[in-house]
Each structure stands twice: as structure tokens, then as C-alpha cells.
Design an enzyme around this catalytic site. Structure first.
Site, PDB file in Angstrom:
ATOM      1  N   GLN A 170     -10.041  -2.947  32.463  1.00 34.33           N
ATOM      2  CA  GLN A 170     -10.255  -3.542  31.145  1.00 34.33           C
ATOM      3  C   GLN A 170     -11.346  -2.877  30.310  1.00 34.33           C
ATOM      4  O   GLN A 170     -11.341  -3.002  29.086  1.00 34.33           O
ATOM      5  CB  GLN A 170     -10.533  -5.045  31.312  1.00 34.33           C
ATOM      6  CG  GLN A 170      -9.294  -5.731  31.910  1.00 34.33           C
ATOM      7  CD  GLN A 170      -9.401  -7.215  32.060  1.00 34.33           C
ATOM      8  OE1 GLN A 170     -10.494  -7.745  32.291  1.00 34.33           O
ATOM      9  NE2 GLN A 170      -8.287  -7.912  31.945  1.00 34.33           N
ATOM     10  N   ASP A 179     -11.468   2.729  23.925  1.00 39.52           N
ATOM     11  CA  ASP A 179     -11.258   1.337  24.319  1.00 39.52           C
ATOM     12  C   ASP A 179     -12.156   0.381  23.529  1.00 39.52           C
ATOM     13  O   ASP A 179     -13.386   0.405  23.656  1.00 39.52           O
ATOM     14  CB  ASP A 179     -11.548   1.204  25.818  1.00 39.52           C
ATOM     15  CG  ASP A 179     -10.944  -0.062  26.391  1.00 39.52           C
ATOM     16  OD1 ASP A 179      -9.704  -0.180  26.379  1.00 39.52           O
ATOM     17  OD2 ASP A 179     -11.711  -0.943  26.836  1.00 39.52           O
ATOM     18  N   ASP A 209       0.107  -5.570  22.765  1.00 39.07           N
ATOM     19  CA  ASP A 209       0.220  -4.341  23.539  1.00 39.07           C
ATOM     20  C   ASP A 209      -0.939  -4.226  24.518  1.00 39.07           C
ATOM     21  O   ASP A 209      -2.078  -4.576  24.179  1.00 39.07           O
ATOM     22  CB  ASP A 209       0.204  -3.146  22.561  1.00 39.07           C
ATOM     23  CG  ASP A 209       0.272  -1.805  23.260  1.00 39.07           C
ATOM     24  OD1 ASP A 209       1.329  -1.492  23.832  1.00 39.07           O
ATOM     25  OD2 ASP A 209      -0.740  -1.070  23.236  1.00 39.07           O
ATOM     26  N   HIS A 213      -5.141  -4.819  29.679  1.00 38.01           N
ATOM     27  CA  HIS A 213      -6.376  -4.045  29.530  1.00 38.01           C
ATOM     28  C   HIS A 213      -7.440  -4.763  28.710  1.00 38.01           C
ATOM     29  O   HIS A 213      -8.462  -4.171  28.350  1.00 38.01           O
ATOM     30  CB  HIS A 213      -6.038  -2.659  28.967  1.00 38.01           C
ATOM     31  CG  HIS A 213      -5.102  -1.914  29.872  1.00 38.01           C
ATOM     32  ND1 HIS A 213      -5.527  -1.276  31.011  1.00 38.01           N
ATOM     33  CD2 HIS A 213      -3.756  -1.788  29.845  1.00 38.01           C
ATOM     34  CE1 HIS A 213      -4.472  -0.762  31.643  1.00 38.01           C
ATOM     35  NE2 HIS A 213      -3.393  -1.060  30.952  1.00 38.01           N
ATOM     36  N   GLU A 235       2.075  -8.216  26.848  1.00 35.97           N
ATOM     37  CA  GLU A 235       2.541  -7.215  27.784  1.00 35.97           C
ATOM     38  C   GLU A 235       1.535  -7.074  28.914  1.00 35.97           C
ATOM     39  O   GLU A 235       0.482  -6.456  28.758  1.00 35.97           O
ATOM     40  CB  GLU A 235       2.728  -5.870  27.055  1.00 35.97           C
ATOM     41  CG  GLU A 235       3.432  -4.862  27.901  1.00 35.97           C
ATOM     42  CD  GLU A 235       2.759  -3.518  27.932  1.00 35.97           C
ATOM     43  OE1 GLU A 235       3.413  -2.545  28.307  1.00 35.97           O
ATOM     44  OE2 GLU A 235       1.556  -3.441  27.588  1.00 35.97           O
TER      45      GLU A 235
HETATM   46  C1  LM2 Z   1       1.531   0.394  26.091  1.00 29.99           C
HETATM   47  N1  LM2 Z   1       1.507  -0.767  26.581  1.00 29.99           N
HETATM   48  O1  LM2 Z   1       0.500  -1.234  27.275  1.00 29.99           O
HETATM   49  C2  LM2 Z   1       2.703   0.916  25.371  1.00 29.99           C
HETATM   50  O2  LM2 Z   1       3.855   0.122  25.615  1.00 29.99           O
HETATM   51  C3  LM2 Z   1       2.881   2.358  25.798  1.00 29.99           C
HETATM   52  O3  LM2 Z   1       4.059   2.894  25.222  1.00 29.99           O
HETATM   53  C4  LM2 Z   1       1.648   3.136  25.374  1.00 29.99           C
HETATM   54  O4  LM2 Z   1       1.699   4.486  25.877  1.00 29.99           O
HETATM   55  C5  LM2 Z   1       0.378   2.525  25.954  1.00 29.99           C
HETATM   56  N2  LM2 Z   1       0.445   1.163  26.287  1.00 29.99           N
HETATM   57  C6  LM2 Z   1      -0.756   2.688  24.972  1.00 29.99           C
HETATM   58  O5  LM2 Z   1      -0.589   1.821  23.878  1.00 29.99           O
HETATM   59  C7  LM2 Z   1       2.254   5.451  25.001  1.00 29.99           C
HETATM   60  C8  LM2 Z   1       2.779   6.632  25.805  1.00 29.99           C
HETATM   61  C9  LM2 Z   1       1.635   7.507  26.317  1.00 29.99           C
HETATM   62  C10 LM2 Z   1       0.769   7.940  25.139  1.00 29.99           C
HETATM   63  C11 LM2 Z   1       0.200   6.665  24.527  1.00 29.99           C
HETATM   64  C12 LM2 Z   1      -0.716   6.947  23.349  1.00 29.99           C
HETATM   65  O6  LM2 Z   1       3.536   6.156  26.917  1.00 29.99           O
HETATM   66  O7  LM2 Z   1       2.205   8.676  26.933  1.00 29.99           O
HETATM   67  O8  LM2 Z   1      -0.266   8.801  25.583  1.00 29.99           O
HETATM   68  O9  LM2 Z   1       1.295   5.855  24.034  1.00 29.99           O
HETATM   69  O10 LM2 Z   1      -0.058   7.649  22.337  1.00 29.99           O
HETATM   70  C13 LM2 Z   1      -0.350  10.069  24.918  1.00 29.99           C
HETATM   71  C14 LM2 Z   1      -0.180  11.209  25.910  1.00 29.99           C
HETATM   72  C15 LM2 Z   1      -1.314  11.182  26.916  1.00 29.99           C
HETATM   73  C16 LM2 Z   1      -2.668  11.278  26.206  1.00 29.99           C
HETATM   74  C17 LM2 Z   1      -2.752  10.142  25.178  1.00 29.99           C
HETATM   75  C18 LM2 Z   1      -4.028  10.216  24.355  1.00 29.99           C
HETATM   76  O11 LM2 Z   1       1.064  11.075  26.553  1.00 29.99           O
HETATM   77  O12 LM2 Z   1      -1.179  12.296  27.808  1.00 29.99           O
HETATM   78  O13 LM2 Z   1      -3.734  11.106  27.160  1.00 29.99           O
HETATM   79  O14 LM2 Z   1      -1.631  10.199  24.287  1.00 29.99           O
HETATM   80  O15 LM2 Z   1      -4.056  11.361  23.561  1.00 29.99           O
HETATM   81  C19 LM2 Z   1      -4.632  12.191  27.308  1.00 29.99           C
HETATM   82 CA    CA Z   2      -9.796  -2.583  27.177  1.00 33.39          CA
END
Ligand code: LM2
Ligand code: CA
Length: 475
Positions: A170, A179, A209, A213, A235
Site C-alpha cells: 500500500q 504512489d 482502480d 494498494h 478492484e
Molecule cells: C490496475 N488495477 O489495479 C489496472 O487495471 C491495470 O491495467 C494497471 O496497469 C494498473 N492497475 C495501474 O493502474 C496498467 C498496465 C501496466 C502499466 C500501467 C501504467 O497493465 O503494464 O505499466 O497500467 O500505465 C506501464 C509499463 C510498466 C511501467 C509503468 C510505469 O507496462 O513497465 O513500469 O507503465 O511507467 C516501469
Molecule cells: Ca498506495
């Protein structure tokens, strides 16, 4: 059937200028308890779908993708990195968003917004967001400065490293996403201002969302600051043995029951479809607070559930979901992809383009990357939306279970038979339905099923298919 307590403006348009005076709607007007996640559908496309399909079908609400300003970039997940709380995104402008809310309300469909409130961006270098706002990893001018963020100090990167520790989950960063210190007055106030802005446009509720956390008490304090009584679904991904569980959040509102989604995939493999009749024995959330689903945008990517790729199996799982008396279902509709990160249909500037459904109204097609799947329009799904409305709160009865097949009725109003095998099944079923002719609502057209004076009928249930009849669908 449990109806959702939403604030819904049935009479259509709520002017942009109206403040937080949304008409409170206690669920009376919704024909079903069914929601649908229209993943990355732009606002104009959602509006059209409300009018053309969802309203007429009796769907209660749409869950939209996050509407706030986000980082630039082509992947879909830019939406989960907020830069500001301006309602201006690749999915459309504030005006388009407001027009969508009004149009959907007119069609009798409520709008639930995906609220990304645990974090801001995960970018290590400064940037400019979609709507032109400048930002740094821990600096969001006019909204947040460094003091508004956790720096957990529990791992080298401050990233989450240990799901067995609540403090780590969290207070550390989910994949480097800054965060928010959600326990503080200022952060709660900024988040509530955003959510109340959405309320002023007529938004009926929120998906929280990444709720896992944030401590449940922080979520509670934020909800307390929201105007009126919005619908809340959180969620909290269920994972055995972790210190934070969906049950911790039930005082705040509903929760998504990931456990059922995982089981649906298992049952389709083992043929034990009747397991759903004992949902309570699996340790799921209480039925009246569980939001059930076959897949969502994350699980269709991490492959922890079935998805459109599974074709007939996916359709069959959706039929079982809609027939069940456990929980309230949320359908899912997205676009085809082979690589998780790419293929969001967009124009040269990155605006998500209008949805056009790529293929026919049944599974069994090959999709190209970027095709809108529109699985919610499949005949089996829309047919079962009507079936669920027809059977209402009637109990599960007349269960029949043999091999990989399972059948049951809901009172004397509807009956469904499902076949999770490669062989068609010819079978006589005993039901409590009145005798007469019925349409099989999961087949195209009206495939007639004759129920005899004793309530029984004989039918051929296709391989990986179903037969479903109810009193409101007669030839
Ligand atoms: C969720 N629920 O708790 C969403 O349903 C999920 O789709 C989100 O992840 C996550 N939590 C954050 O809100 C998605 C996706 C990740 C992505 C994040 C942020 O699945 O892959 O992360 O959104 O855009 C991406 C990159 C990751 C990188 C991050 C930050 O994949 O490698 O981390 O961005 O730049 C270094
Ligand atoms: Ca948090």
C-alpha cells in the site's frame, strides 16, 4: 435480482452547469443488474452503443476507461498514468464525455467511471500530458508536490516487492507509479474534487482502480467526500494468503470477484460447470456485493481467465455467468491484440478511433490486431441478458448434471442447458416451465423448443454450446 443503487438521471440530459444535484435513483428503473466494461471505447462510440444496443438490451451501466488527462504514448495503458484530473483524453474531450453521459442516461444506461486514484505517472523524466499539463514524477503543478507521495523506503526502487506485507503493497510503488499519500487531507481533497467534477457531469459511480494498494479506510474517507451516493465497485484482486483481501473493502461498496473468473476458466477445462451452484463454498465475496465477470482488460492479457480468443468456450462461460444467481455480472468488450502493449486503434495524433464491430455476432472468427471484438453483441450473450431479466430473482432449481454437461432452471421462468464437451448432446430435460413453444435465445433467429405438458423438453445441445429458454421469448 439485486438492483444496483445508482444515481441515474433517467430523464436524459443533465446540463454541464448543474452542480452536484444528480437525481438519486434507487435501481427501480434499471431492467437488469448487468454492467459492461467497454474497454478503450471512445466517448462518441459509447454514446452510440447506449442508444443502439445497451439501452434496448436492458444493460444497467457502462464502465468506461479512465477519462482523465494521461501521459503521451501509444499503448492503452497510458490511461492508467494520470497527469492531471482534466477530463480530456485520447477517448475524447470533456464535451464529448458529457454528451455521452447524457445520451446514455436517455437510453436508461448509467455511467461508471474507472477512477485511477492510487497513483500518478511512472515516468522518471519530466513530460507534458495529453491536455498540455506539465509534470514530473512527483510534481503535478497546481495539484500535487513531492510531499503528497509515499516514498516507502522498503525496497531499493521504492517499488512493491512483497505482497505478503500490507505496508509494502500500500505504500510502495506499483510498477514505478508515483504512489499518492491517500491518508492525507490534501490528497483526499484533490481526488474528491476530481470525482465530484465527474458527478457534476452526471457520472453515476466509480470503479476504484488498484483499491488493494490503498488502505480500505483511505478509500472510505475519499468516498465520504463524494457528493451524493455513487455506486462503488472496487478492484481488489483476490490472491490466497495475502494480508489484504476483498472482504476488507465491503463496507465501502461492491468488489470484483476475481476468484469466480479464475474458476470459470477451470470449470471449462474440467467440465465441472455445476460448481457455480456452490459459489459460496469457494470462499467468494457475499453474492449481494460480488461483481462477477469472465474477463477484464488485465486478465485477457495476463491470461488468467478465458477471453475472446477462446471463442465458443468463452461464450459458454458468459452464458453460465449470466444464468447464475451468484453475484451481479459485468460483461467485457475490447479489441483484438497479439501483444499486450500495442494495437490500440488510433489516429495519427493518438486519438482512439470510433468503434466498428469487426466480425459477425457469434464466436468462431479470426481477429486481426486492433479489430473491435464486440463480444457483447454475440447472440448468446444478448440472448442471456434477456434471459436474466426474465428470470429475475427466481431460485436455481431442476438441476441436472452429467459428465461435462449441466442444466438448471430459475423457478418456472427459464431453463438453460450447457455442454462443455466436443460432442453434441441429445437429452431430455425436466423443467418447471409451462408447456408450450419457446425460442432458444442463445441461437440466431428463433430455434423452437417444445416444452411438453409435464414440463420436459428434448433438445440437442451443441458441442461447447447451450440451449436457453424463458417465458418472455416465444415464437
Ligand atoms: C490496475 N488495477 O489495479 C489496472 O487495471 C491495470 O491495467 C494497471 O496497469 C494498473 N492497475 C495501474 O493502474 C496498467 C498496465 C501496466 C502499466 C500501467 C501504467 O497493465 O503494464 O505499466 O497500467 O500505465 C506501464 C509499463 C510498466 C511501467 C509503468 C510505469 O507496462 O513497465 O513500469 O507503465 O511507467 C516501469
Ligand atoms: Ca498506495
Amino acid at each position: 435480482m439485486r438492483r444496483i443503487p445508482l444515481a441515474l438521471v433517467l430523464a436524459g440530459t443533465l446540463a454541464l452547469t448543474a452542480c452536484s444535484t444528480t437525481t438519486t435513483f434507487d435501481g427501480e428503473g434499471a431492467r437488469s443488474d448487468i454492467g459492461i466494461q467497454l474497454f478503450q471505447w471512445n466517448w462518441d462510440s459509447i454514446a452510440r452503443e447506449c442508444t443502439d444496443v445497451l439501452g434496448p438490451a436492458g444493460i444497467a451501466w457502462v464502465l468506461t476507461s479512465p477519462p482523465q488527462e494521461h501521459i503521451m504514448g501509444s499503448p492503452w495503458w497510458t490511461a492508467y498514468q494520470p497527469v492531471s484530473y482534466k477530463i480530456e483524453s485520447r477517448l475524447g474531450t470533456r464535451e464529448q464525455f458529457a454528451a455521452m453521459v447524457a445520451t446514455c442516461h436517455k437510453a436508461g444506461v448509467a455511467i461508471i467511471v474507472d477512477a485511477v486514484i492510487n497513483h500518478m505517472t511512472g515516468q522518471d523524466s519530466d513530460g507534458v500530458g495529453w491536455a498540455g499539463s506539465e509534470f514530473g514524477h512527483y510534481e503535478y503543478p497546481g495539484i500535487y508536490t513531492d510531499k503528497d507521495f509515499h516514498h516507502c523506503g522498503l525496497s531499493d526502487s521504492d517499488d512493491i516487492t512483497d505482497y505478503s506485507s500490507a505496508g509494502n503493497v500500500q505504500n510502495c510503488e506499483l510498477v514505478n507509479l508515483a504512489d499518492l499519500a491517500t491518508e492525507t487531507e490534501h490528497v483526499q481533497e484533490e481526488i474528491a474534487t476530481y470525482l465530484n467534477d465527474l458527478r457534476s457531469i452526471g457520472v453515476d459511480g466509480f470503479r476504484i482502480d488498484a483499491a488493494k494498494h490503498m488502505p480500505a479506510s483511505d478509500v472510505a474517507e475519499i468516498i465520504d467526500r463524494i457528493d451524493g451516493d455513487p455506486y462503488i465497485v472496487q478492484e481488489v484482486i483476490r490472491s490466497d494468503g495475502e494480508p489484504i483481501q476483498p472482504e476488507d473493502y465491503l463496507d465501502n461498496g461492491d468488489v470484483f470477484e476475481f476468484g469466480l473468473a479464475y474458476q470459470l476458466m477451470t470449470w471449462m477445462k474440467t467440465g465441472q460447470l455445476s460448481g457455480i451452484a456452490n459459489a459460496d463454498s469457494y470462499g467468494f465475496a457475499p453474492s449481494d456485493q460480488a461483481r462477477t465477470f469472465v474477463d477484464n482488460h488485465d486478465t485477457e492479457r495476463n491470461r488468467q481467465t478465458l477471453s475472446y480468443r477462446d471463442g465458443a468456450k468463452y461464450q459458454l462461460a458468459t452464458i453460465l455467468l449470466l444464468a447464475s444467481d451468484y453475484g451481479s455480472p459485468v460483461l467485457y468488450s475490447g479489441y483484438a491484440f497479439t501483444i499486450n502493449n500495442n494495437s490500440l486503434p488510433q489516429d495519427e495524433e493518438g486519438r482512439v478511433t470510433d468503434v466498428s464491430c469487426a466480425k459477425g455476432s457469434a464466436p468462431g472468427h479470426d481477429f486481426e490486431d486492433g479489430d473491435w471484438v464486440c463480444q457483447h453483441r454475440w447472440v448468446g450473450t444478448l440472448g442471456m441478458v434477456g434471459w436474466r431479466e426474465a428470470v429475475g430473482d427466481e431460485p436455481v432449481q431442476d438441476e441436472w448434471n452429467e459428465g461435462d454437461a449441466y442444466a438448471f432452471g430459475r423457478g418456472s421462468l427459464g431453463f438453460v442447458a450447457l455442454n462443455a464437451s466436443d460432442e453434441a448432446l441429445e437429452q431430455r430435460f425436466e423443467t418447471s416451465l409451462p408447456s408450450g413453444s419457446y425460442c432458444n435465445v442463445v441461437a440466431a433467429g428463433c430455434d423452437v423448443v417444445e416444452v411438453g405438458a409435464d414440463g420436459s423438453f428434448t433438445a440437442t445441445v451443441p458441442a461447447w454450446g447451450a440451449v436457453a429458454i424463458h417465458v418472455d421469448a416465444r415464437p
